[in-house]
Design a protein around this motif. Structure first.
Motif, mmCIF file in Angstrom:
data_model
loop_
_atom_site.group_PDB
_atom_site.id
_atom_site.type_symbol
_atom_site.label_atom_id
_atom_site.label_comp_id
_atom_site.label_asym_id
_atom_site.label_seq_id
_atom_site.Cartn_x
_atom_site.Cartn_y
_atom_site.Cartn_z
ATOM 1 N N MET A 172 -93.164 11.697 26.843
ATOM 2 C CA MET A 172 -92.402 11.360 25.736
ATOM 3 C C MET A 172 -90.940 11.948 25.930
ATOM 4 N N LYS A 173 -89.609 11.268 25.515
ATOM 5 C CA LYS A 173 -88.559 11.844 25.450
ATOM 6 C C LYS A 173 -88.018 12.389 24.130
ATOM 7 N N CYS A 174 -87.033 13.361 24.393
ATOM 8 C CA CYS A 174 -86.470 13.789 22.867
ATOM 9 C C CYS A 174 -86.003 12.530 21.788
ATOM 10 N N PHE A 175 -86.184 12.536 20.738
ATOM 11 C CA PHE A 175 -85.563 11.308 20.104
ATOM 12 C C PHE A 175 -84.250 11.458 19.890
ATOM 13 N N HIS A 176 -83.514 12.559 20.488
ATOM 14 C CA HIS A 176 -82.029 12.693 20.349
ATOM 15 C C HIS A 176 -81.377 12.468 21.533
ATOM 16 N N HIS A 177 -82.206 13.158 22.573
ATOM 17 C CA HIS A 177 -81.411 13.618 23.869
ATOM 18 C C HIS A 177 -82.543 12.615 24.632
ATOM 19 N N ASN A 178 -81.932 11.514 25.337
ATOM 20 C CA ASN A 178 -82.700 10.446 26.032
ATOM 21 C C ASN A 178 -83.292 10.965 27.309
ATOM 22 N N SER A 179 -82.604 11.973 27.886
ATOM 23 C CA SER A 179 -82.771 12.385 29.197
ATOM 24 C C SER A 179 -83.827 13.335 29.136
ATOM 25 N N THR A 180 -83.968 14.124 28.228
ATOM 26 C CA THR A 180 -84.635 15.373 28.015
ATOM 27 C C THR A 180 -86.155 15.138 27.685
ATOM 28 N N GLU A 181 -86.992 15.923 28.324
ATOM 29 C CA GLU A 181 -88.393 15.725 28.123
ATOM 30 C C GLU A 181 -88.785 16.350 26.672
ATOM 31 N N ALA A 182 -89.376 15.655 25.754
ATOM 32 C CA ALA A 182 -89.886 16.309 24.755
ATOM 33 C C ALA A 182 -90.786 17.349 25.069
ATOM 34 N N VAL A 183 -90.934 18.900 24.143
ATOM 35 C CA VAL A 183 -91.774 19.817 24.208
ATOM 36 C C VAL A 183 -92.758 19.783 22.993
ATOM 37 N N ALA A 184 -92.138 19.061 22.126
ATOM 38 C CA ALA A 184 -93.201 18.974 20.692
ATOM 39 C C ALA A 184 -92.885 17.735 19.968
ATOM 40 N N VAL A 185 -93.601 17.472 18.947
ATOM 41 C CA VAL A 185 -93.644 16.329 18.137
ATOM 42 C C VAL A 185 -93.449 16.710 16.838
ATOM 43 N N CYS A 186 -92.503 16.088 16.041
ATOM 44 C CA CYS A 186 -92.381 16.418 14.502
ATOM 45 C C CYS A 186 -93.626 16.174 13.650
ATOM 46 N N MET A 187 -93.879 17.286 13.135
ATOM 47 C CA MET A 187 -95.199 17.056 12.384
ATOM 48 C C MET A 187 -95.412 15.927 11.252
ATOM 49 N N TYR A 188 -94.117 15.590 10.905
ATOM 50 C CA TYR A 188 -94.042 14.621 9.853
ATOM 51 C C TYR A 188 -93.762 13.112 10.405
#
Ligand SMILES: [Zn+2]
Ligand SMILES: [Zn+2]
Length: 120
Positions: A1-17
């Motif tokens: 999954m990619k960061c919702f803000h930075h399309n090239s950065t891999e997400a390390v967490a998910v918003c709990m909400y």
């Protein structure tokens, strides 16, 4: 999954909400108990938790009320059993009302215990 803000950065967490992917730079409160993407989600999450706690509180109150009604019902059944013993010498009626009293007292005890456990 990619960061919702930075399309090239891999997400390390998910918003709990809202469930959006977050890269380290986008985690709004890295020190918080829960990962959220923004203060809006943080507030919404806290509001939801309060609602949940309120519901839990209500269910404890319900358990207390149930315990009270079961004890009441048990008391009435016990009184009916005693009345049947003296007035209507019918073994079935006596066993039936005495059984009802026992079941009601057991249920009242069960609900009362549940209310105490979650109430602390
Ligand atoms: Zn969010
Ligand atoms: Zn990001």
């Amino acid at each position: 999954m990619k960061c919702f803000h930075h399309n090239s950065t891999e997400a390390v967490a998910v918003c709990m909400y809202c469930g959006r992917g977050l890269c380290p730079a986008c985690i709004a409160f890295p020190t918080a108990r829960r990962m959220v993407c923004s203060s809006a989600c943080q507030t919404a999450l806290e509001r939801d938790e309060r609602t949940l706690l309120l519901l839990l509180d209500k269910s404890v109150q319900n358990a207390r009320a149930s315990a009270f009604y079961f004890y009441l019902c048990g008391g009435l059944s016990a009184a009916a059993a005693v009345a049947a013993w003296f007035m209507l010498p019918s073994p079935f009626l006596i066993y039936f009302t005495a059984g009802c009293a026992l079941v009601c007292f057991a249920a009242g005890f069960w609900y009362g215990r549940g209310a105490r456990q979650s109430g602390t």
